[in-house]
Scaffold this active site. Sequence first.
Site, PDB file in Angstrom:
ATOM      1  N   ALA A  10      36.966  60.652  35.015  1.00 54.00           N
ATOM      2  CA  ALA A  10      35.662  61.331  35.019  1.00 54.00           C
ATOM      3  C   ALA A  10      35.744  62.659  35.760  1.00 54.00           C
ATOM      4  O   ALA A  10      34.817  63.066  36.445  1.00 54.00           O
ATOM      5  CB  ALA A  10      34.604  60.425  35.644  1.00 54.00           C
ATOM      6  N   GLY A  11      36.881  63.328  35.631  1.00 53.73           N
ATOM      7  CA  GLY A  11      37.021  64.668  36.208  1.00 53.73           C
ATOM      8  C   GLY A  11      36.373  65.688  35.283  1.00 53.73           C
ATOM      9  O   GLY A  11      35.479  65.368  34.500  1.00 53.73           O
ATOM     10  N   ARG A  89      46.955  71.080  36.427  1.00 49.81           N
ATOM     11  CA  ARG A  89      47.870  72.051  37.038  1.00 49.81           C
ATOM     12  C   ARG A  89      47.184  72.869  38.121  1.00 49.81           C
ATOM     13  O   ARG A  89      45.980  73.068  38.097  1.00 49.81           O
ATOM     14  CB  ARG A  89      48.322  73.055  35.966  1.00 49.81           C
ATOM     15  CG  ARG A  89      49.325  72.510  35.047  1.00 49.81           C
ATOM     16  CD  ARG A  89      49.920  73.618  34.229  1.00 49.81           C
ATOM     17  NE  ARG A  89      49.103  74.008  33.095  1.00 49.81           N
ATOM     18  CZ  ARG A  89      49.384  75.028  32.308  1.00 49.81           C
ATOM     19  NH1 ARG A  89      50.443  75.773  32.556  1.00 49.81           N
ATOM     20  NH2 ARG A  89      48.623  75.307  31.275  1.00 49.81           N
ATOM     21  N   ARG A  95      53.072  72.550  32.982  1.00 50.68           N
ATOM     22  CA  ARG A  95      52.571  71.205  32.668  1.00 50.68           C
ATOM     23  C   ARG A  95      53.632  70.166  32.990  1.00 50.68           C
ATOM     24  O   ARG A  95      53.332  69.042  33.379  1.00 50.68           O
ATOM     25  CB  ARG A  95      52.186  71.127  31.184  1.00 50.68           C
ATOM     26  CG  ARG A  95      51.006  72.012  30.813  1.00 50.68           C
ATOM     27  CD  ARG A  95      50.612  71.854  29.366  1.00 50.68           C
ATOM     28  NE  ARG A  95      49.468  72.683  29.012  1.00 50.68           N
ATOM     29  CZ  ARG A  95      49.575  73.922  28.504  1.00 50.68           C
ATOM     30  NH1 ARG A  95      50.755  74.447  28.274  1.00 50.68           N
ATOM     31  NH2 ARG A  95      48.480  74.607  28.210  1.00 50.68           N
ATOM     32  N   ASN A 102      51.769  61.991  36.621  1.00 49.92           N
ATOM     33  CA  ASN A 102      50.867  61.564  35.551  1.00 49.92           C
ATOM     34  C   ASN A 102      51.438  60.402  34.734  1.00 49.92           C
ATOM     35  O   ASN A 102      50.673  59.597  34.183  1.00 49.92           O
ATOM     36  CB  ASN A 102      50.506  62.750  34.650  1.00 49.92           C
ATOM     37  CG  ASN A 102      49.444  63.631  35.304  1.00 49.92           C
ATOM     38  OD1 ASN A 102      48.902  63.279  36.357  1.00 49.92           O
ATOM     39  ND2 ASN A 102      49.136  64.763  34.703  1.00 49.92           N
ATOM     40  N   VAL A 125      45.041  63.037  26.481  1.00 47.43           N
ATOM     41  CA  VAL A 125      44.921  64.466  26.822  1.00 47.43           C
ATOM     42  C   VAL A 125      45.667  64.823  28.105  1.00 47.43           C
ATOM     43  O   VAL A 125      45.881  65.993  28.393  1.00 47.43           O
ATOM     44  CB  VAL A 125      43.450  64.945  26.917  1.00 47.43           C
ATOM     45  CG1 VAL A 125      42.647  64.515  25.730  1.00 47.43           C
ATOM     46  CG2 VAL A 125      42.793  64.502  28.188  1.00 47.43           C
ATOM     47  N   ASN A 127      48.418  65.709  30.796  1.00 47.63           N
ATOM     48  CA  ASN A 127      49.630  66.528  30.629  1.00 47.63           C
ATOM     49  C   ASN A 127      50.818  65.977  31.422  1.00 47.63           C
ATOM     50  O   ASN A 127      50.608  65.285  32.413  1.00 47.63           O
ATOM     51  CB  ASN A 127      49.329  67.949  31.120  1.00 47.63           C
ATOM     52  CG  ASN A 127      48.735  68.804  30.019  1.00 47.63           C
ATOM     53  OD1 ASN A 127      49.207  68.764  28.887  1.00 47.63           O
ATOM     54  ND2 ASN A 127      47.710  69.581  30.355  1.00 47.63           N
ATOM     55  N   HIS A 182      52.744  71.285  23.308  1.00 46.23           N
ATOM     56  CA  HIS A 182      51.690  71.874  24.128  1.00 46.23           C
ATOM     57  C   HIS A 182      52.374  72.398  25.380  1.00 46.23           C
ATOM     58  O   HIS A 182      52.213  71.877  26.467  1.00 46.23           O
ATOM     59  CB  HIS A 182      50.669  70.789  24.479  1.00 46.23           C
ATOM     60  CG  HIS A 182      49.438  71.325  25.148  1.00 46.23           C
ATOM     61  ND1 HIS A 182      48.742  72.398  24.675  1.00 46.23           N
ATOM     62  CD2 HIS A 182      48.763  70.910  26.253  1.00 46.23           C
ATOM     63  CE1 HIS A 182      47.708  72.623  25.463  1.00 46.23           C
ATOM     64  NE2 HIS A 182      47.702  71.736  26.435  1.00 46.23           N
TER      65      HIS A 182
HETATM   66  N1  LIG Z   1      45.801  68.318  26.410  1.00 44.85           N
HETATM   67  C1  LIG Z   1      45.158  69.389  26.781  1.00 44.85           C
HETATM   68  O1  LIG Z   1      44.948  70.292  25.980  1.00 44.85           O
HETATM   69  C2  LIG Z   1      44.642  69.522  28.181  1.00 44.85           C
HETATM   70  C3  LIG Z   1      43.783  70.576  28.522  1.00 44.85           C
HETATM   71  C4  LIG Z   1      43.274  70.620  29.825  1.00 44.85           C
HETATM   72  C5  LIG Z   1      43.631  69.653  30.759  1.00 44.85           C
HETATM   73  N2  LIG Z   1      44.496  68.670  30.385  1.00 44.85           N
HETATM   74  C6  LIG Z   1      44.916  67.606  31.314  1.00 44.85           C
HETATM   75  O2  LIG Z   1      43.880  66.649  31.433  1.00 44.85           O
HETATM   76  C7  LIG Z   1      44.013  65.957  32.695  1.00 44.85           C
HETATM   77  C8  LIG Z   1      42.647  65.913  33.410  1.00 44.85           C
HETATM   78  O3  LIG Z   1      42.215  67.220  33.714  1.00 44.85           O
HETATM   79  P1  LIG Z   1      40.877  67.433  34.551  1.00 44.85           P
HETATM   80  O4  LIG Z   1      40.613  68.889  34.556  1.00 44.85           O
HETATM   81  O5  LIG Z   1      39.815  66.500  34.109  1.00 44.85           O
HETATM   82  O6  LIG Z   1      41.373  66.981  36.027  1.00 44.85           O
HETATM   83  P2  LIG Z   1      40.436  66.425  37.217  1.00 44.85           P
HETATM   84  O7  LIG Z   1      41.279  66.425  38.444  1.00 44.85           O
HETATM   85  O8  LIG Z   1      39.131  67.142  37.221  1.00 44.85           O
HETATM   86  O9  LIG Z   1      40.136  64.913  36.779  1.00 44.85           O
HETATM   87  C9  LIG Z   1      41.093  63.918  36.729  1.00 44.85           C
HETATM   88  C10 LIG Z   1      40.360  62.624  37.046  1.00 44.85           C
HETATM   89  O10 LIG Z   1      41.254  61.533  36.786  1.00 44.85           O
HETATM   90  C11 LIG Z   1      40.929  60.547  37.755  1.00 44.85           C
HETATM   91  N3  LIG Z   1      41.992  59.538  37.806  1.00 44.85           N
HETATM   92  C12 LIG Z   1      43.188  59.611  38.449  1.00 44.85           C
HETATM   93  N4  LIG Z   1      43.862  58.461  38.270  1.00 44.85           N
HETATM   94  C13 LIG Z   1      43.090  57.661  37.507  1.00 44.85           C
HETATM   95  C14 LIG Z   1      43.235  56.350  36.982  1.00 44.85           C
HETATM   96  N5  LIG Z   1      44.338  55.636  37.211  1.00 44.85           N
HETATM   97  N6  LIG Z   1      42.224  55.847  36.241  1.00 44.85           N
HETATM   98  C15 LIG Z   1      41.106  56.553  36.000  1.00 44.85           C
HETATM   99  N7  LIG Z   1      40.913  57.803  36.467  1.00 44.85           N
HETATM  100  C16 LIG Z   1      41.886  58.346  37.213  1.00 44.85           C
HETATM  101  C17 LIG Z   1      40.728  61.338  39.026  1.00 44.85           C
HETATM  102  O11 LIG Z   1      40.054  60.589  40.015  1.00 44.85           O
HETATM  103  C18 LIG Z   1      39.924  62.520  38.507  1.00 44.85           C
HETATM  104  O12 LIG Z   1      38.522  62.286  38.579  1.00 44.85           O
HETATM  105  C19 LIG Z   1      45.100  66.729  33.453  1.00 44.85           C
HETATM  106  O13 LIG Z   1      46.342  66.052  33.346  1.00 44.85           O
HETATM  107  C20 LIG Z   1      45.172  68.060  32.738  1.00 44.85           C
HETATM  108  O14 LIG Z   1      46.434  68.684  32.860  1.00 44.85           O
HETATM  109  C21 LIG Z   1      44.998  68.587  29.121  1.00 44.85           C
END
Ligand SMILES: NC(=O)c1ccc[n+]([C@@H]2O[C@H](COP(=O)([O-])OP(=O)(O)OC[C@H]3O[C@@H](n4cnc5c(N)ncnc54)[C@H](O)[C@@H]3O)[C@@H](O)[C@H]2O)c1
Length: 316
Positions: A10-11, A89, A95, A102, A125, A127, A182
């Site tokens: 829920a980030g 990141r 990534r 991760n 999603v 990374n 990606h």
């Molecule tokens: N594929 C893509 O195109 C793309 C684009 C942007 C971001 N991302 C990736 O998406 C991921 C999330 O990004 P974000 O901006 O939301 O980060 P964020 O830090 O805002 O949120 C991540 C959330 O995951 C939670 N979390 C951690 N471990 C967990 C678990 N075991 N179970 C449930 N929740 C857990 C954290 O408490 C946090 O709230 C990152 O790895 C980022 O690199 C991917």
Amino acid sequence: MGKKVTVVGAGFYGSTTAQRLAEYDIFDTVVLTDIVEGKPEGIALDLNQSRPIEDFETKVVGVTTGPNGEGYEAIGGSDIVIITAGLPRKPGMSRMDLLEVNAKIVRGVSENVAKYAPNAVVIVVANPLDEMTMLTQIATGFPRNRVMGQAGMLDTARFTHFVAEALAVPIGSVRTLTLGSHGDTMVPVPSKCTVNGKPLTELLPADKIEELVGRTRNGGAEVVALLKTGSAYYAPSAAAARMAKAVAEDSGAVMPVCAWVDGEYGISGVYLGVEAEIGATGVKKVVQTGLTDNELADLKVAADAVRAKQQDVCDM
Ligand SMILES: NC(=O)c1ccc[n+]([C@@H]2O[C@H](COP(=O)([O-])OP(=O)(O)OC[C@H]3O[C@@H](n4cnc5c(N)ncnc54)[C@H](O)[C@@H]3O)[C@@H](O)[C@H]2O)c1
């Protein structure tokens, strides 16, 4: 029965994805989970209170999950699970720097998804995306078509935005495509790009296209550098939510996604960014498009790079 979709994490990415899915108003329930106590419940309450204003019936349920899978019963019966849990990141990071940390998170989440939502289509999603998609397939044991990653829709959207901006044309007149990974071996495909049906290569000089290709490849890092903390989430969540919608509606929409490639383009045994038809079973079929010799060579380089890293991830 209406559809149920779960967003794990829920980030920034997860909460904006949950919002988009709820506002589509095509699901019965959107479940949002996180390990930070109260965070998913608070966001769910907030989103539910927006229902009369945004006018949607979908209910959002927030659940804190524990280290031993506590709380995961709430995802039972999900048709779709989107895994956003994982660190984003920081400026200067690639990534790939997120791989180990991760991988642990995504493996744990995947095992619970397999247990509690065994029939779900999973959209990854976290990374590094291609590697986390592979890991999710291995850790869930789900058929490969039911596990895919989100990256290509976002990279393509970035490319489209840059082209529209460079030519000062409406966004709707531009079609672009990116394939590959990606990451560093992303393969923007200028030969498939058009503006009002006209080839991009006839509208912009090669060096300008190359500049836009470079900016697309660097699109995530550019946002990270500006934000200084956290990574992009508005365009990324739009992409993941659209993929989930295509699954929920069994639409057969063709989208660039990270899918298992088995012979297409002469490439096999790797999760890679390709165009695919998306429906209720996940990836219905990988759709091949004509590429120039150089683009095809780049796609093969991307496949080799991702395959090597995906091998590492299997043991994590
Ligand atoms: N594929 C893509 O195109 C793309 C684009 C942007 C971001 N991302 C990736 O998406 C991921 C999330 O990004 P974000 O901006 O939301 O980060 P964020 O830090 O805002 O949120 C991540 C959330 O995951 C939670 N979390 C951690 N471990 C967990 C678990 N075991 N179970 C449930 N929740 C857990 C954290 O408490 C946090 O709230 C990152 O790895 C980022 O690199 C991917």
